[in-house]
Motif scaffolding. Sequence first.
Motif, PDB file in Angstrom:
ATOM      1  N   ARG A 258       0.812  -1.214   0.000  1.00 42.83           N
ATOM      2  CA  ARG A 258       0.000   0.000   0.000  1.00 42.83           C
ATOM      3  C   ARG A 258       0.849   1.271   0.000  1.00 42.83           C
ATOM      4  O   ARG A 258       0.323   2.372   0.032  1.00 42.83           O
TER       5      ARG A 258
ATOM      6  N   PHE B  22      -1.885   1.608  -6.968  1.00 38.63           N
ATOM      7  CA  PHE B  22      -2.449   1.634  -5.619  1.00 38.63           C
ATOM      8  C   PHE B  22      -3.945   1.487  -5.800  1.00 38.63           C
ATOM      9  O   PHE B  22      -4.611   2.444  -6.195  1.00 38.63           O
ATOM     10  N   GLY B  48       3.136  14.114  -8.374  1.00 36.38           N
ATOM     11  CA  GLY B  48       2.259  12.987  -8.679  1.00 36.38           C
ATOM     12  C   GLY B  48       2.677  12.204  -9.914  1.00 36.38           C
ATOM     13  O   GLY B  48       1.995  11.268 -10.314  1.00 36.38           O
ATOM     14  N   ALA B  49       3.800  12.567 -10.522  1.00 34.74           N
ATOM     15  CA  ALA B  49       4.240  11.874 -11.740  1.00 34.74           C
ATOM     16  C   ALA B  49       4.704  10.446 -11.458  1.00 34.74           C
ATOM     17  O   ALA B  49       4.678   9.593 -12.339  1.00 34.74           O
ATOM     18  N   GLY B  50       5.106  10.191 -10.226  1.00 30.77           N
ATOM     19  CA  GLY B  50       5.546   8.836  -9.880  1.00 30.77           C
ATOM     20  C   GLY B  50       7.016   8.750  -9.479  1.00 30.77           C
ATOM     21  O   GLY B  50       7.570   7.653  -9.357  1.00 30.77           O
ATOM     22  N   LYS B  51       7.636   9.884  -9.232  1.00 27.87           N
ATOM     23  CA  LYS B  51       9.068   9.903  -8.903  1.00 27.87           C
ATOM     24  C   LYS B  51       9.352   9.188  -7.584  1.00 27.87           C
ATOM     25  O   LYS B  51      10.194   8.296  -7.514  1.00 27.87           O
ATOM     26  N   SER B  52       8.652   9.612  -6.532  1.00 25.87           N
ATOM     27  CA  SER B  52       8.913   9.019  -5.209  1.00 25.87           C
ATOM     28  C   SER B  52       8.578   7.534  -5.205  1.00 25.87           C
ATOM     29  O   SER B  52       9.294   6.731  -4.596  1.00 25.87           O
ATOM     30  N   THR B  53       7.498   7.173  -5.863  1.00 31.64           N
ATOM     31  CA  THR B  53       7.120   5.762  -5.913  1.00 31.64           C
ATOM     32  C   THR B  53       8.249   4.947  -6.537  1.00 31.64           C
ATOM     33  O   THR B  53       8.627   3.884  -6.021  1.00 31.64           O
TER      34      THR B  53
HETATM   35  N1  ADP Z   1       0.695   5.088  -0.708  1.00 29.63           N
HETATM   36  C1  ADP Z   1      -0.048   5.544  -1.719  1.00 29.63           C
HETATM   37  N2  ADP Z   1      -1.357   5.214  -1.798  1.00 29.63           N
HETATM   38  C2  ADP Z   1      -2.118   5.642  -2.828  1.00 29.63           C
HETATM   39  N3  ADP Z   1      -1.668   6.395  -3.824  1.00 29.63           N
HETATM   40  C3  ADP Z   1      -0.384   6.764  -3.818  1.00 29.63           C
HETATM   41  C4  ADP Z   1       0.500   6.371  -2.767  1.00 29.63           C
HETATM   42  N4  ADP Z   1       1.727   6.870  -3.008  1.00 29.63           N
HETATM   43  C5  ADP Z   1       1.620   7.559  -4.166  1.00 29.63           C
HETATM   44  N5  ADP Z   1       0.351   7.503  -4.653  1.00 29.63           N
HETATM   45  C6  ADP Z   1      -0.119   8.097  -5.902  1.00 29.63           C
HETATM   46  O1  ADP Z   1       0.747   7.709  -6.934  1.00 29.63           O
HETATM   47  C7  ADP Z   1       1.036   8.800  -7.808  1.00 29.63           C
HETATM   48  C8  ADP Z   1       2.531   9.056  -7.821  1.00 29.63           C
HETATM   49  O2  ADP Z   1       2.942   9.587  -6.580  1.00 29.63           O
HETATM   50  P1  ADP Z   1       4.453   9.954  -6.244  1.00 29.63           P
HETATM   51  O3  ADP Z   1       5.325   8.839  -6.681  1.00 29.63           O
HETATM   52  O4  ADP Z   1       4.511  10.344  -4.831  1.00 29.63           O
HETATM   53  O5  ADP Z   1       4.686  11.214  -7.175  1.00 29.63           O
HETATM   54  P2  ADP Z   1       5.851  12.293  -7.175  1.00 29.63           P
HETATM   55  O6  ADP Z   1       6.900  11.872  -6.213  1.00 29.63           O
HETATM   56  O7  ADP Z   1       6.335  12.312  -8.590  1.00 29.63           O
HETATM   57  O8  ADP Z   1       5.243  13.587  -6.803  1.00 29.63           O
HETATM   58  C9  ADP Z   1       0.226   9.967  -7.293  1.00 29.63           C
HETATM   59  O9  ADP Z   1      -0.963  10.026  -8.037  1.00 29.63           O
HETATM   60  C10 ADP Z   1      -0.045   9.622  -5.867  1.00 29.63           C
HETATM   61  O10 ADP Z   1      -1.257  10.164  -5.434  1.00 29.63           O
END
Ligand code: ADP
Lengths: 266, 260
Positions: A258, B22, B48-53
């Motif tokens: 998650r 997610f 929200g592009a997906g960098k941190s993920t």
């Molecule tokens: N734990 C989570 N649960 C649900 N959605 C998530 C979670 N983490 C990230 N997201 C969604 O995944 C997308 C990518 O997020 P993130 O990787 O944080 O983007 P960035 O770092 O580029 O700003 C976003 O739409 C965010 O809302």
Amino acid sequence: MILVRPDRVMGLCNRYFYIYTRSGFRLLDVIFWPVMDLVVWGLIAKYFMRLNSDNPTAVSFLLGAIIFFNILNRAQQSISVSFLEDLWSRNLLNAFVAPITVAEFVASTFVVGLTQIFAVSLIMSVLAFCLYTFNILAISFALIPLFLNLLFMGWSVGMFTTALIFRFGHQAEALAWAVPFLIQPVSAVFYPVSVLPDWLQPVAYMVPATYVFEGMRAVLSGNVEIASYLLKAAGLNIFYFIAISIFFGAMLNSARERGALAKLVL
Amino acid sequence: MAADIESEVETIVSVEKLHKSFGKAVAIDEISFQIKRGEVVGLLGANGAGKSTTIQILLGLIAQTSGKVSIFGMDPWKKRVAVLQRCNFSSAYVALPYNLKVIENLDVFAQLYGVSNRKKKIEELLQLFEVDHLAQKMTGGLSSGESTRVNLCKALLNDPEFLLLDEPTASLDPDIADKVRKLLAQVQAERHMTVLYTSHNMRDVQELCQRVLFLHQGKIIAEGSSEAILSHFGQETLEEVFIAIARNQVTTSLLSGEHN
Ligand SMILES: Nc1ncnc2c1ncn2[C@@H]1O[C@H](COP(=O)(O)OP(=O)(O)O)[C@@H](O)[C@H]1O
Ligand SMILES: [Mg+2]
């Protein structure tokens, strides 16, 4: 592969050493409440004795229970509260990306918890002796297995609450303090299982601590044969420890799926 | 770098068809890329592009839905400790425990990473980032610029071969951000460190990164040097490219055959 490397466990322990040697308030928190409990309950017990003086063991039952329950409570907090601290200080990600295993993290909380418990139990025991002439050593050799069983159960409960925090996040934080008190009524801490209503008694017999507290009272009443209590407590403890370890792993995986490990931080 | 030499350089990170959703929301949509030893790669994209993920999957903090990730040829979750021992991570969004002194925090992490000669290492890093005067200060009392630099000290304690930085300069004023960038560039060059750097800040990426992956709604829509991306989108600055993409003013079809 070696799961627990002592140097890394030491590193984690050092952190608590730094905190506790500096922060007087933290030290106070660890010592103050148990001592307060002891003093207040000791006085209550003394008062009851005055009302009804035909059972002199009542005081020792109560004081023993206070000291023992604190062991359980501290053991569980040493795990769940350490975890919460990482969470609050936004250090959780740093901790999770460090090359340490979950076992090492848990081991360090064991070491820190054990040190705390040892110190506090000692202080409480000395106080109980000075204030109320209650000698915990009267429990003699049974003291050690009783103590270990409580410790073990406390750690399992701590892992359980931490797993729930993985799953439910900040809303589950309060559990870090509440769980031992939720279990307390069915753990025969202050009264024997026989006092409970019939339908609750089977629940109490599923709690390892029940056998510890029943065993403690048996010893204090002069009954030396408590092996069966100890065995039942140990058996249940092993069962719960395995079950909770599996649950903990599952919750950690679910948190990874998650994306909750990072979200808990933000 | 000539193509025949490039293929001989060790691949540090390999990501194949990585996908993460997610629930129903797709965060990462089948991205693939590789990072070679010594490369500095920027992961650029809007919020929200997906960098941190992506970064967190590489670190084993998030489990992917599908696709394959390997770092140093290992699975970052199954070989977690072995991989993490050679990596490090920092971000503007994480902090070291506030109730310890800076030096104590760094000492604890140095122990966790098994650093030999901890004292010397910590001193060197504090001096490098010009924060040695903060050693005895409580970590919780640092300004954001100070704490970013202390976090970077932590991130370099184990001489990581692969450093992951998630918006490290996000909370800094332009002056300090510039300083931090220059220091990072210097350290990277000295140690030939491999770096993956996320940012929504064009300056960061243009200055530091040899190669940029442009992430948009979970997809890599462009990949190459800053110059290559500029010419592809026919814009003058990455900033303009960024705005154009964010507003969907350019077609976001994949860039040519640069992918492997
Ligand atoms: N734990 C989570 N649960 C649900 N959605 C998530 C979670 N983490 C990230 N997201 C969604 O995944 C997308 C990518 O997020 P993130 O990787 O944080 O983007 P960035 O770092 O580029 O700003 C976003 O739409 C965010 O809302
Ligand atoms: Mg981000």
